[in-house]
Design an enzyme around this catalytic site. Structure first.
Site, mmCIF file in Angstrom:
data_model
loop_
_atom_site.group_PDB
_atom_site.id
_atom_site.type_symbol
_atom_site.label_atom_id
_atom_site.label_comp_id
_atom_site.label_asym_id
_atom_site.label_seq_id
_atom_site.Cartn_x
_atom_site.Cartn_y
_atom_site.Cartn_z
ATOM 1 N N GLY A 91 0.862 -1.105 -0.045
ATOM 2 C CA GLY A 91 0.025 -0.056 -0.062
ATOM 3 C C GLY A 91 0.744 1.129 0.121
ATOM 4 O O GLY A 91 2.142 1.333 -0.074
ATOM 5 N N GLY A 96 5.102 7.616 1.960
ATOM 6 C CA GLY A 96 5.946 6.572 1.137
ATOM 7 C C GLY A 96 5.055 5.220 1.220
ATOM 8 O O GLY A 96 4.297 4.620 1.614
ATOM 9 N N ASP A 209 -2.896 11.092 14.423
ATOM 10 C CA ASP A 209 -3.471 10.666 13.334
ATOM 11 C C ASP A 209 -4.119 9.149 13.310
ATOM 12 O O ASP A 209 -3.772 8.684 12.524
ATOM 13 C CB ASP A 209 -2.452 10.715 12.117
ATOM 14 C CG ASP A 209 -2.705 10.558 10.781
ATOM 15 O OD1 ASP A 209 -4.096 10.838 10.640
ATOM 16 O OD2 ASP A 209 -1.951 10.129 9.852
#
Length: 399
Positions: A91, A96, A209
């Site tokens: 993924g 990155g 996050d």
């Protein structure tokens, strides 16, 4: 021997024994105190060194030696990933791509490839390789190693065969794999991981996050929080900080962070509340448009809650397996976590108690703030906080 002499001997022996015990206890306590002081100094030095490494703009060879994870040479990574072939690509992370690698001894690792030239990539590297290396919990992904070569940086993690949580819950077919018991255990695992970050680890960490794509699942479907690229350490008893650069994912950002750049442990609590509601509903918070009144999952959940129709939020694949009382409690806790005022949101210790105890009584949530999603899925580093989102409120009153 006369009785009086016996008394004198006993008294002297008692005094000698007492003095000996007192001296022994004094010496033992002094050694223990010195040992503890040494441990505390070492821990303080370690935490100070972590913060120094986090604040650096570059890494020297000496800095790399201070990192508590193994160094991998580039050739071994190239061999393990078949030169980063698309067949091994798992993924795309925030900064990155991620590849599956098979190393010597049949060890499978996930390899994240970052650009060292990117400021965000370097910051993410520092956060991950310096910070997460110090964190150890069964609900956090383990960092296994790193590599720096030229302008590229590589991070190696334990491989999670069942991918990320969003891979399952937002797909009608794959979501059937996760029955209610499994989803509830995933919710508890995420809560325990966050509690460790906020309270139980040596470093008080704000993830910043938390989202379903950052929750990875191991071979037994146990959740592990990943991607600490945006994480921040707050020292001592601090629980809050601020930034002029708001970076995160729309739909999971707390309103105070999105609008003012203020983040805290309660920002993570907000993200957890969104993730919880997504897990039990199978719906995304962003891109949810039921009507003009319910433009997000949060607003939809609040509407159903105020109308005493919380069960209508349930993912249809859970009809047969769902524990309805647990489900309603999860809706309650989720809405408590996304309340507008951070002060009103519960700490993760209280969240876990409310979820994991059958006798704990959850308070009634106040109306949450609803953030309208911007067209971008991830905030730009240059975005000013006041331009990120608009806060709206619902007309309905809480029950």
């Amino acid at each position: 021997m006369s009785f009086s002499l016996i008394l004198i001997v006993v008294a002297v022996l008692t005094i000698v024994i007492f003095l000996a015990c007192t001296v022994f206890v004094y010496i033992w306590r002094r050694k223990t105190t010195k040992r503890q002081d040494k441990i505390n100094r070492a821990q303080l030095d370690s935490e100070r060194r972590v913060q120094e490494l986090m604040d650096t703009t570059e890494f020297t060879e000496e800095d790399e030696r201070d990192i508590d994870v193994p160094f991998f040479d580039l050739q071994s990574i190239l061999d393990a990933t078949d030169n980063f072939s698309n067949a091994n690509k798992l993924g795309q992370g925030g900064y990155g791509p991620v590849y599956k690698g098979k190393f010597l001894g049949d060890q499978e690792l996930a390899v994240k490839r970052l650009s060292r030239a990117s400021r965000q990539g370097l910051q993410e590297f520092k956060n991950e390789v310096v910070l997460i290396a110090k964190l150890q919990h069964r609900n956090l992904v383990r960092l296994k190693g790193f590599c720096i070569k030229g302008e590229e940086i590589f991070l190696l993690y334990e491989y999670m065969p069942n991918q990320s949580l969003d891979f399952y819950i937002f797909d009608h077919t794959k979501s059937m794999v996760l029955n209610w018991e499994m989803r509830f255990n995933i919710i508890l695992g995420i809560a325990r991981g966050l509690l460790y970050l906020h309270q139980d680890s040596r470093l008080r960490v704000i993830h910043r996050d938390l989202k379903t794509s950052n929750i990875l699942l191991d071979d037994e479907m146990n959740p592990k929080i990943s991607d600490f690229g945006l994480a921040r350490i707050v020292g001592g008893k601090e629980t809050e900080s601020s930034t002029n650069t708001v970076i995160g994912t729309y739909g999971y950002m707390s309103p105070e962070y999105a609008l003012d750049g203020t983040f805290s442990v309660k920002s993570d609590v907000y993200g957890f509340g969104v993730v919880l509601l997504e897990i039990i509903s199978g719906k995304k918070n962003t891109g949810f448009y039921q009507s003009q009144q319910t433009f997000s999952l949060i607003s939809y959940a609040w509407k159903l809650w105020t109308e005493n129709k919380a069960l209508e939020l349930m993912d249809k694949t859970l009809d047969e397996s769902c524990n309805k009382s647990q489900f309603i409690n999860c809706v309650n806790v989720g809405l408590l976590c996304v309340q507008e005022d951070p002060v009103d949101r519960p700490a993760m210790s209280n969240v876990l108690t409310m979820l994991d105890s059958e006798i704990a009584i959850s308070p009634t949530p106040k109306q949450p703030a609803f953030l309208l999603r911007n067209n971008s899925s991830r905030a730009s580093p240059s975005t000013k906080p006041e331009t990120i989102a608009e806060i709206t409120t619902s007309l309905e009153e809480g029950r």
